[in-house]
Design an enzyme around this catalytic site. Structure first.
Site, short mmCIF file in Angstrom:
data_model
loop_
_atom_site.label_atom_id
_atom_site.label_comp_id
_atom_site.label_asym_id
_atom_site.label_seq_id
_atom_site.Cartn_x
_atom_site.Cartn_y
_atom_site.Cartn_z
N THR A 72 40.11 47.39 44.43
CA THR A 72 39.06 46.54 44.22
C THR A 72 38.43 46.26 43.09
O THR A 72 38.05 45.55 42.57
CB THR A 72 38.03 46.79 45.39
OG1 THR A 72 39.46 47.04 46.25
CG2 THR A 72 37.30 46.28 45.52
N ASN A 148 50.29 40.84 50.60
CA ASN A 148 49.91 41.64 51.33
C ASN A 148 50.41 41.57 52.80
O ASN A 148 50.22 42.61 53.51
CB ASN A 148 48.19 42.09 50.95
CG ASN A 148 47.85 41.92 50.87
OD1 ASN A 148 47.65 40.97 50.78
ND2 ASN A 148 46.68 42.16 52.29
N HIS A 204 47.20 54.89 46.48
CA HIS A 204 47.40 55.27 47.60
C HIS A 204 48.89 54.06 48.37
O HIS A 204 48.72 54.56 49.79
CB HIS A 204 45.90 54.99 48.75
CG HIS A 204 45.85 53.38 48.90
ND1 HIS A 204 45.53 53.24 49.96
CD2 HIS A 204 44.78 53.02 48.03
CE1 HIS A 204 44.86 52.04 49.94
NE2 HIS A 204 43.95 52.05 48.90
N CYS A 330 43.19 45.84 55.33
CA CYS A 330 42.28 45.52 53.82
C CYS A 330 41.35 44.65 54.70
O CYS A 330 40.42 44.64 53.97
CB CYS A 330 42.64 45.14 52.77
SG CYS A 330 44.62 45.60 52.05
N1 PLP Z 1 45.05 44.04 46.93
C1 PLP Z 1 46.29 43.76 47.52
C2 PLP Z 1 47.59 43.50 47.43
C3 PLP Z 1 46.05 44.61 48.25
O1 PLP Z 1 46.84 44.74 49.54
C4 PLP Z 1 44.14 45.75 48.52
C5 PLP Z 1 44.37 46.78 49.66
O2 PLP Z 1 43.44 47.90 49.88
C6 PLP Z 1 43.59 45.93 47.32
C7 PLP Z 1 44.23 44.84 46.72
C8 PLP Z 1 42.90 46.56 47.32
O3 PLP Z 1 43.11 47.86 46.87
P1 PLP Z 1 42.39 49.32 46.91
O4 PLP Z 1 42.20 49.57 48.32
O5 PLP Z 1 42.08 50.07 46.25
O6 PLP Z 1 40.93 48.38 46.16
#
Ligand code: PLP
Length: 390
Positions: A72, A148, A204, A330
């Site tokens: 993010t 995702n 993660h 998410c």
């Molecule tokens: N981008 C994608 C494609 C994701 O699946 C996610 C998952 O949460 C994120 C960004 C955000 O990642 P993070 O949890 O490391 O902020």
């Protein structure tokens, strides 16, 4: 009873080695890498070694690696950098991006950018779709590597080629950003082969710690999101979490060193899952099938039991002993977000509102996936009978 975990695309359990390395590093390096005393210098040297390791594993050079607090934040550094442009131009975003990119729409528009979304029928954005939208004033194109929710793999090289070909005609650079979060451990990812300007990664998602990520960037045109000590090429100020970085690298190393076996195992599980579900006419595949022609990662599969709302079915499965996700975990704080994404892929509203995402990892077993498929099939039949009777 510990539920069977089928939500790896939301987050994956930290591996034992990643946890061990975290503890070992935290104990060994007590200094701040910016401090001038010996402990600080030791930590700085260690951090430099870790950066070299990350760079090697991703096909980058150490100067191109910025450690962040997750994908993010990596996405935010790139998007925020655009806001500094004196003359706002066009920003082209695939309609199936993660919310951490999509939510910049209003901010971009409020600053005068022309934001254009590119739909993804069936879950795919094509180089042609992107090429059609390119204009002389295009500042950035954003297309993720792996979606995702559907697990569809985008043709990043083809899209880069379309962008670079267009760019050559205008002589004006276009920043190509790729959210590559869901690709690691599921396919080969070598940033040097993709011709992108930046990419986001998150520890993660591959059994590293939460709150740790990577921004790959080349060209150094980005602007800092946080200011202060000038760490991370000045793009991400703040004391570097070296234990988390080392733990992330351990997880990355393990994932990549077994990549072929992991992909073969995931392909096998995916085929078993689809075969076990096939006899149940109450279940439809929303993700492309594993024997189709489009690229997919095998470990993410969205299905739908039409007429049964996603949240209801997710809850039922949890009560029986399975963790799955309704759409994308998410985005569960954003009502209907998963449905909007699926609408952009031309999935019918009926299917979108009953979509369930199943995602698994390298230690998921064939028995587990068979049990999940059987349970989904049987529960959808009995729920279907109940709803028809009303
Ligand atoms: N981008 C994608 C494609 C994701 O699946 C996610 C998952 O949460 C994120 C960004 C955000 O990642 P993070 O949890 O490391 O902020």
């Amino acid at each position: 009873m510990i539920p069977h975990y089928f939500d790896w695309a939301a987050t994956s359990p930290m591996s034992d080695r990643s946890l061990d390395i975290y503890v070992e590093t935290a104990k060994t390096y007590r200094g701040n890498p910016s401090s001038l005393h010996k402990d600080g210098k030791d930590a700085a040297r260690f951090l430099q070694q870790e950066r070299q390791k990350t760079a090697r594993l991703l096909g980058a050079s150490p100067r191109q690696i910025v450690y962040t607090g997750g994908a993010t934040e990596s996405n935010a550094i790139v998007c925020n950098s655009l806001l500094w442009r004196r003359s706002p131009g066009r920003i082209i975003i695939s309609a199936i991006e993660h919310d951490s990119i999509l939510q910049y729409r209003h901010l971009f528009e409020s600053k005068g950018f022309d934001v254009v979304f590119v739909p993804a029928p069936g879950g795919y954005v094509t180089p042609g779709d992107i090429a059609e939208k390119l204009t002389e004033n295009t500042n950035m194109v954003c297309v993720m590597l792996v979606n995702n929710v559907l697990g569809t793999v985008q043709d990043i090289k083809g899209i880069a080629h379309a962008i670079r070909t267009f760019q050559a005609t205008t002589g004006r650079p276009i920043h190509f950003h790729c959210d590559a979060v869901q690709g690691i451990g599921k396919m080969t990812v070598d940033v040097s082969q993709l011709d992108i300007d930046s990419a986001s990664f998150s520890a993660h998602k591959f059994q590293g710690p939460r709150g740790t990520g990577i921004l790959y960037q080349r060209g150094e045109t980005l602007q800092p999101l946080s200011r202060g000590g000038g760490q991370e090429l000045g793009l991400r100020a703040g004391t570097e979490p070296i234990a988390a970085i080392a733990a992330m690298n351990a997880a990355l190393e393990d994932t990549l060193s077994n990549l072929e076996d992991r992909i073969a195992h995931a392909n096998h599980l995916r085929r078993v899952f689809e075969q076990e579900l096939a006899p149940f006419d109450t279940i439809a595949l929303v993700s492309p099938s594993s024997d189709g022609s489009g690229g997919i990662v095998p470990n993410i599969c969205t299905i739908a039991a039409e007429g049964i709302p996603s949240e209801v079915f997710t809850r039922i499965l949890f009560d029986i002993g399975f963790c799955v996700s309704s759409g994308s975990a998410c985005s569960n704080n954003t009502p209907k977000k998963g449905e909007t994404l699926l609408a952009a892929c031309q999935v019918s509203p009926a299917k979108a509102s009953s979509a369930i995402r199943v995602s698994f990892g390298h230690d998921t077993t064939e028995d587990e996936i068979k049990l999940l498929a059987q349970t989904i099939g049987k529960e959808s039949q009995s729920m279907g009978r109940l709803t028809r009777r009303r």
